[in-house]
Motif scaffolding. Sequence first.
Motif, PDB file in Angstrom:
ATOM      1  N   CYS A   1      -2.923  -2.417  -2.238  1.00 10.98           N
ATOM      2  CA  CYS A   1      -3.915  -3.760  -2.688  1.00 10.98           C
ATOM      3  C   CYS A   1      -5.430  -3.109  -3.684  1.00 10.98           C
ATOM      4  N   ARG A   2      -6.384  -2.383  -3.006  1.00 15.21           N
ATOM      5  CA  ARG A   2      -7.213  -2.326  -3.686  1.00 15.21           C
ATOM      6  C   ARG A   2      -7.521  -2.012  -4.941  1.00 15.21           C
ATOM      7  N   SER A   3      -6.158  -0.289  -4.438  1.00 16.28           N
ATOM      8  CA  SER A   3      -6.268   0.440  -5.471  1.00 16.28           C
ATOM      9  C   SER A   3      -5.024  -0.309  -6.739  1.00 16.28           C
ATOM     10  N   GLN A   4      -4.955  -1.353  -6.381  1.00 18.26           N
ATOM     11  CA  GLN A   4      -3.356  -2.202  -7.054  1.00 18.26           C
ATOM     12  C   GLN A   4      -4.823  -3.089  -8.246  1.00 18.26           C
ATOM     13  N   MET A   5      -4.970  -3.973  -7.441  1.00 22.22           N
ATOM     14  CA  MET A   5      -6.513  -4.364  -7.697  1.00 22.22           C
ATOM     15  C   MET A   5      -7.426  -3.939  -9.116  1.00 22.22           C
TER      16      MET A   5
ATOM     17  N   SER B   1       5.354  -0.031   0.409  1.00 23.05           N
ATOM     18  CA  SER B   1       6.599  -0.363   0.300  1.00 23.05           C
ATOM     19  C   SER B   1       6.612  -1.727  -0.493  1.00 23.05           C
ATOM     20  N   ARG B   2       5.881  -1.853  -0.742  1.00 25.55           N
ATOM     21  CA  ARG B   2       5.585  -3.265  -2.150  1.00 25.55           C
ATOM     22  C   ARG B   2       3.648  -3.480  -1.739  1.00 25.55           C
ATOM     23  N   ILE B   3       3.007  -3.979  -2.909  1.00 24.70           N
ATOM     24  CA  ILE B   3       1.840  -4.632  -2.950  1.00 24.70           C
ATOM     25  C   ILE B   3       1.681  -5.948  -2.020  1.00 24.70           C
ATOM     26  N   ASN B   4       0.347  -5.960  -1.662  1.00 29.65           N
ATOM     27  CA  ASN B   4       0.247  -6.426  -0.635  1.00 29.65           C
ATOM     28  C   ASN B   4       0.096  -8.601  -1.495  1.00 29.65           C
ATOM     29  N   PRO B   5       1.260  -8.828  -0.747  1.00 24.82           N
ATOM     30  CA  PRO B   5       1.511 -10.391  -1.005  1.00 24.82           C
ATOM     31  C   PRO B   5      -0.005 -10.903  -1.414  1.00 24.82           C
ATOM     32  N   ASP B   6      -0.783 -11.467  -0.512  1.00 27.10           N
ATOM     33  CA  ASP B   6      -2.086 -11.463  -0.812  1.00 27.10           C
ATOM     34  C   ASP B   6      -2.844 -11.714  -2.236  1.00 27.10           C
ATOM     35  N   ALA B   7      -2.547 -10.160  -1.942  1.00 27.91           N
ATOM     36  CA  ALA B   7      -3.296  -9.512  -3.003  1.00 27.91           C
ATOM     37  C   ALA B   7      -2.475 -10.334  -4.221  1.00 27.91           C
ATOM     38  N   VAL B   8      -1.457  -9.706  -4.649  1.00 25.86           N
ATOM     39  CA  VAL B   8      -0.614 -10.956  -5.531  1.00 25.86           C
ATOM     40  C   VAL B   8      -1.209 -12.225  -5.895  1.00 25.86           C
ATOM     41  N   ARG B   9      -1.245 -12.814  -4.868  1.00 24.63           N
ATOM     42  CA  ARG B   9      -1.136 -14.557  -5.113  1.00 24.63           C
ATOM     43  C   ARG B   9      -2.650 -14.816  -5.697  1.00 24.63           C
ATOM     44  N   LEU B  10      -3.722 -13.575  -4.554  1.00 29.00           N
ATOM     45  CA  LEU B  10      -5.465 -14.389  -5.451  1.00 29.00           C
ATOM     46  C   LEU B  10      -5.248 -13.868  -6.580  1.00 29.00           C
ATOM     47  N   MET B  11      -4.654 -12.500  -7.359  1.00 25.19           N
ATOM     48  CA  MET B  11      -4.763 -11.717  -8.826  1.00 25.19           C
ATOM     49  C   MET B  11      -4.035 -12.770  -9.231  1.00 25.19           C
TER      50      MET B  11
ATOM     51  N   ILE C   1      -3.068 -12.618 -13.138  1.00 29.45           N
ATOM     52  CA  ILE C   1      -2.228 -11.125 -13.781  1.00 29.45           C
ATOM     53  C   ILE C   1      -1.407 -11.705 -12.284  1.00 29.45           C
ATOM     54  N   ASP C   2      -0.012 -11.472 -12.830  1.00 31.35           N
ATOM     55  CA  ASP C   2       0.822 -11.159 -11.990  1.00 31.35           C
ATOM     56  C   ASP C   2       0.866  -9.845 -12.092  1.00 31.35           C
ATOM     57  N   MET C   3       0.152  -9.002 -10.487  1.00 32.15           N
ATOM     58  CA  MET C   3       0.720  -7.553 -10.383  1.00 32.15           C
ATOM     59  C   MET C   3       2.330  -7.078  -9.784  1.00 32.15           C
ATOM     60  N   GLU C   4       3.248  -8.193  -9.410  1.00 33.59           N
ATOM     61  CA  GLU C   4       4.306  -7.525  -8.906  1.00 33.59           C
ATOM     62  C   GLU C   4       4.663  -7.694 -10.617  1.00 33.59           C
ATOM     63  N   ALA C   5       4.989  -8.346 -11.713  1.00 39.22           N
ATOM     64  CA  ALA C   5       5.701  -8.451 -12.949  1.00 39.22           C
ATOM     65  C   ALA C   5       5.366  -7.201 -13.478  1.00 39.22           C
ATOM     66  N   THR C   6       3.815  -6.366 -13.653  1.00 39.22           N
ATOM     67  CA  THR C   6       3.424  -5.145 -14.126  1.00 39.22           C
ATOM     68  C   THR C   6       3.809  -4.327 -13.664  1.00 39.22           C
ATOM     69  N   GLN C   7       3.000  -3.844 -11.753  1.00 42.46           N
ATOM     70  CA  GLN C   7       3.228  -2.754 -11.133  1.00 42.46           C
ATOM     71  C   GLN C   7       3.436  -2.111 -10.009  1.00 42.46           C
ATOM     72  N   HIS C   8       3.138  -1.354  -9.284  1.00 44.34           N
ATOM     73  CA  HIS C   8       4.392  -0.976  -8.067  1.00 44.34           C
ATOM     74  C   HIS C   8       3.229   0.244  -7.790  1.00 44.34           C
ATOM     75  N   ASN C   9       3.844   0.138  -6.074  1.00 48.73           N
ATOM     76  CA  ASN C   9       3.906   1.122  -5.600  1.00 48.73           C
ATOM     77  C   ASN C   9       4.053   2.956  -5.612  1.00 48.73           C
ATOM     78  N   LYS C  10       2.948   3.612  -6.278  1.00 55.35           N
ATOM     79  CA  LYS C  10       3.096   5.183  -6.799  1.00 55.35           C
ATOM     80  C   LYS C  10       2.756   6.276  -6.081  1.00 55.35           C
ATOM     81  N   PRO C  11       3.128   7.165  -5.477  1.00 56.02           N
ATOM     82  CA  PRO C  11       3.013   8.384  -4.979  1.00 56.02           C
ATOM     83  C   PRO C  11       1.979   9.136  -5.842  1.00 56.02           C
ATOM     84  N   LEU C  12       0.691  10.072  -5.886  1.00 53.94           N
ATOM     85  CA  LEU C  12       0.087  11.019  -6.776  1.00 53.94           C
ATOM     86  C   LEU C  12       0.723  11.204  -7.859  1.00 53.94           C
TER      87      LEU C  12
END
Length: 147
Positions: free
Chosen positions: A26-30, A54-64, A70-81
Amino acid sequence: MGARCPFSAANHQKPKVAFLCVHNSCRSQMAEALGKRLAGDVFESYSAGTEPGSRINPDAVRLMKQVYGIDMEATQHNKPLSQLPAVDIVVTMGCNVQCPTFPCSHREDWGLEDPSGKEDQAFLAVMAQIEEKTLDLKCRIQAGTLN
């Protein structure tokens, strides 16, 4: 100017900024997305989590998408350090957990509330804070006043 901040315009170095959170959903992805959009000319943006979801918060995706286009699902994914490159600046989101020590030249915490599970207004407020803090970080890097 360059003596105080190794990332100032005098040194012509574009720092890598890692936005860290627990789930990187959510926050770090935004912050990564807004960093790329608003400050990509000054720093490179990355995000990761200590326990990635397992996935980016759908509300964050929708509102961004709605607010910034910005379509975060198209360009980003959850990542470990472990998937981050070597970074210069670490920004923690205010996760209220034990964030690991991650090698960097500068570290700061933005103290943002997690809007997950809340109404859209909570997400919009956090997005506005991230935008403001991203632009402030950009200005401090450009001015050579990052301390």
